[in-house]
Design a protein around this motif. Structure first.
Motif, PDB file in Angstrom:
ATOM      1  N   ALA A  30       4.070  34.642  46.600  1.00 33.71           N
ATOM      2  CA  ALA A  30       3.925  34.806  45.286  1.00 33.71           C
ATOM      3  C   ALA A  30       4.684  35.922  44.933  1.00 33.71           C
ATOM      4  N   PHE A  31       4.911  37.077  45.775  1.00 32.85           N
ATOM      5  CA  PHE A  31       5.722  38.213  45.279  1.00 32.85           C
ATOM      6  C   PHE A  31       7.479  37.559  45.177  1.00 32.85           C
ATOM      7  N   SER A  32       7.767  36.753  46.129  1.00 31.99           N
ATOM      8  CA  SER A  32       9.031  36.311  46.022  1.00 31.99           C
ATOM      9  C   SER A  32       9.432  35.485  44.998  1.00 31.99           C
ATOM     10  N   ARG A  33       8.520  35.126  44.192  1.00 29.42           N
ATOM     11  CA  ARG A  33       8.400  33.963  43.124  1.00 29.42           C
ATOM     12  C   ARG A  33       8.499  34.907  41.714  1.00 29.42           C
ATOM     13  N   THR A  34       8.116  36.112  41.878  1.00 24.88           N
ATOM     14  CA  THR A  34       8.066  36.861  40.623  1.00 24.88           C
ATOM     15  C   THR A  34       9.502  37.216  39.876  1.00 24.88           C
ATOM     16  N   SER A  35       9.526  37.443  38.665  1.00 21.65           N
ATOM     17  CA  SER A  35      10.924  37.614  37.929  1.00 21.65           C
ATOM     18  C   SER A  35      11.594  38.801  38.638  1.00 21.65           C
ATOM     19  N   TYR A  36      11.020  39.828  38.535  1.00 25.47           N
ATOM     20  CA  TYR A  36      11.362  41.105  38.892  1.00 25.47           C
ATOM     21  C   TYR A  36      11.746  41.109  40.635  1.00 25.47           C
ATOM     22  N   TYR A  37      11.257  40.253  41.322  1.00 25.41           N
ATOM     23  CA  TYR A  37      11.639  40.081  42.363  1.00 25.41           C
ATOM     24  C   TYR A  37      13.061  39.401  42.493  1.00 25.41           C
ATOM     25  N   GLN A  38      13.040  38.265  41.972  1.00 25.65           N
ATOM     26  CA  GLN A  38      14.132  37.341  41.807  1.00 25.65           C
ATOM     27  C   GLN A  38      15.386  38.054  41.040  1.00 25.65           C
ATOM     28  N   LEU A  39      15.019  38.893  39.965  1.00 27.22           N
ATOM     29  CA  LEU A  39      16.383  39.252  39.393  1.00 27.22           C
ATOM     30  C   LEU A  39      16.809  40.260  40.223  1.00 27.22           C
ATOM     31  N   ALA A  40      15.885  41.199  40.941  1.00 28.08           N
ATOM     32  CA  ALA A  40      16.758  42.165  41.852  1.00 28.08           C
ATOM     33  C   ALA A  40      17.429  41.633  42.929  1.00 28.08           C
ATOM     34  N   VAL A  41      17.050  40.520  43.435  1.00 27.53           N
ATOM     35  CA  VAL A  41      17.734  39.856  44.454  1.00 27.53           C
ATOM     36  C   VAL A  41      19.008  39.254  44.042  1.00 27.53           C
ATOM     37  N   GLU A  42      18.973  38.677  42.670  1.00 26.91           N
ATOM     38  CA  GLU A  42      20.168  38.056  41.967  1.00 26.91           C
ATOM     39  C   GLU A  42      21.429  39.340  41.968  1.00 26.91           C
ATOM     40  N   GLN A  43      20.670  40.383  41.281  1.00 30.80           N
ATOM     41  CA  GLN A  43      21.663  41.656  41.387  1.00 30.80           C
ATOM     42  C   GLN A  43      22.258  42.165  42.406  1.00 30.80           C
ATOM     43  N   ASP A  67       2.962  48.833  52.568  1.00 33.97           N
ATOM     44  CA  ASP A  67       3.822  50.120  52.203  1.00 33.97           C
ATOM     45  C   ASP A  67       3.644  50.669  50.895  1.00 33.97           C
ATOM     46  N   ARG A  68       3.443  51.887  50.785  1.00 31.22           N
ATOM     47  CA  ARG A  68       3.067  52.422  49.512  1.00 31.22           C
ATOM     48  C   ARG A  68       3.930  52.258  48.540  1.00 31.22           C
ATOM     49  N   HIS A  69       5.337  51.972  48.815  1.00 28.22           N
ATOM     50  CA  HIS A  69       6.362  51.831  47.964  1.00 28.22           C
ATOM     51  C   HIS A  69       6.231  50.570  46.981  1.00 28.22           C
ATOM     52  N   ASN A  70       5.363  49.552  47.568  1.00 25.02           N
ATOM     53  CA  ASN A  70       5.096  48.288  46.821  1.00 25.02           C
ATOM     54  C   ASN A  70       3.907  48.447  46.111  1.00 25.02           C
ATOM     55  N   PHE A  71       4.205  48.407  44.615  1.00 24.04           N
ATOM     56  CA  PHE A  71       3.229  48.629  43.736  1.00 24.04           C
ATOM     57  C   PHE A  71       3.364  47.761  42.332  1.00 24.04           C
ATOM     58  N   VAL A  72       2.185  47.189  42.028  1.00 26.36           N
ATOM     59  CA  VAL A  72       2.279  46.414  40.863  1.00 26.36           C
ATOM     60  C   VAL A  72       1.080  46.421  40.078  1.00 26.36           C
ATOM     61  N   ASP A  73       1.334  46.996  38.911  1.00 31.47           N
ATOM     62  CA  ASP A  73      -0.036  46.727  37.727  1.00 31.47           C
ATOM     63  C   ASP A  73       0.482  46.011  36.678  1.00 31.47           C
ATOM     64  N   ILE A  74      -0.230  46.204  35.451  1.00 38.24           N
ATOM     65  CA  ILE A  74      -0.120  45.326  34.093  1.00 38.24           C
ATOM     66  C   ILE A  74       1.437  45.639  33.701  1.00 38.24           C
ATOM     67  N   ALA A  75       1.897  46.919  33.746  1.00 39.81           N
ATOM     68  CA  ALA A  75       3.176  47.441  32.915  1.00 39.81           C
ATOM     69  C   ALA A  75       4.152  47.572  34.214  1.00 39.81           C
ATOM     70  N   ASP A  76       3.989  47.906  35.118  1.00 44.52           N
ATOM     71  CA  ASP A  76       5.050  48.524  36.100  1.00 44.52           C
ATOM     72  C   ASP A  76       4.952  47.790  37.477  1.00 44.52           C
ATOM     73  N   ALA A  77       6.245  47.535  38.090  1.00 44.81           N
ATOM     74  CA  ALA A  77       6.294  47.016  39.363  1.00 44.81           C
ATOM     75  C   ALA A  77       7.468  47.724  40.136  1.00 44.81           C
ATOM     76  N   LYS A  78       7.052  48.253  41.250  1.00 43.49           N
ATOM     77  CA  LYS A  78       7.896  49.205  42.225  1.00 43.49           C
ATOM     78  C   LYS A  78       7.943  48.277  43.606  1.00 43.49           C
ATOM     79  N   LEU A  79       9.059  47.672  43.859  1.00 43.48           N
ATOM     80  CA  LEU A  79       9.099  47.096  45.457  1.00 43.48           C
ATOM     81  C   LEU A  79      10.063  47.786  46.047  1.00 43.48           C
TER      82      LEU A  79
END
Length: 136
Positions: A30-43, A67-79
């Motif tokens: 599910a994480f690997s299919r999110t747009s923020y994950y895919q956009l970052a890997v494309e970059q 890992d505490r660096h992995n965090f997603v809520d309604i408005a922010d995602a940090k991976l």
């Protein structure tokens, strides 16, 4: 009476042991299919300096969900995405946001931190327009 109970406990334990990895794998997918994950890997895949530092082939590994660096809520995602290549390994740090639920995610910043501590900026949101992306 204890024999059927023992068999039931053994069967229940085996079922739980089989279900937990499936749930973990499902969350990873599910994480690997999110747009923020895919956009970052494309970059990362289109950044020559980062690819040179890692070496080919580029391997993108599963997130460490605890890992505490992995965090997603309604408005922010940090991976913190583990990556490696033939020369080095490290983590791709991703910061993304959106204006509200059901809105598009926009990368804010992506950088690669190699295992030796070197940081390579991969992407940062453009400052002039506030909506265009630019590679660093």
């Amino acid at each position: 009476m204890s024999e059927p109970l023992g068999k039931m406990l053994l069967l229940s334990g085996a079922m739980i042991a089989g279900v937990v990895p499936l749930v973990y794998y499902g969350i990873q997918k599910a994480f690997s299919r999110t747009s923020y994950y895919q956009l970052a890997v494309e970059q990362l895949r289109s950044h020559p300096e980062a690819l040179e530092a890692l070496g080919s082939p580029l391997n993108v590994h599963h997130l460490e969900l605890t890992d505490r660096h992995n965090f997603v809520d309604i408005a922010d995602a940090k991976l913190k995405i583990p990556v490696s290549g033939s020369k080095s390994g490290g983590h791709l740090y991703v910061y993304s946001s959106r204006e509200g639920p059901f809105r598009r995610w926009h990368l804010q910043e992506v950088f690669l931190e190699l295992s030796d501590g070197q940081q390579i900026p991969v992407f940062k949101l453009g400052k002039e327009s506030g909506s265009e992306f630019e590679k660093e």
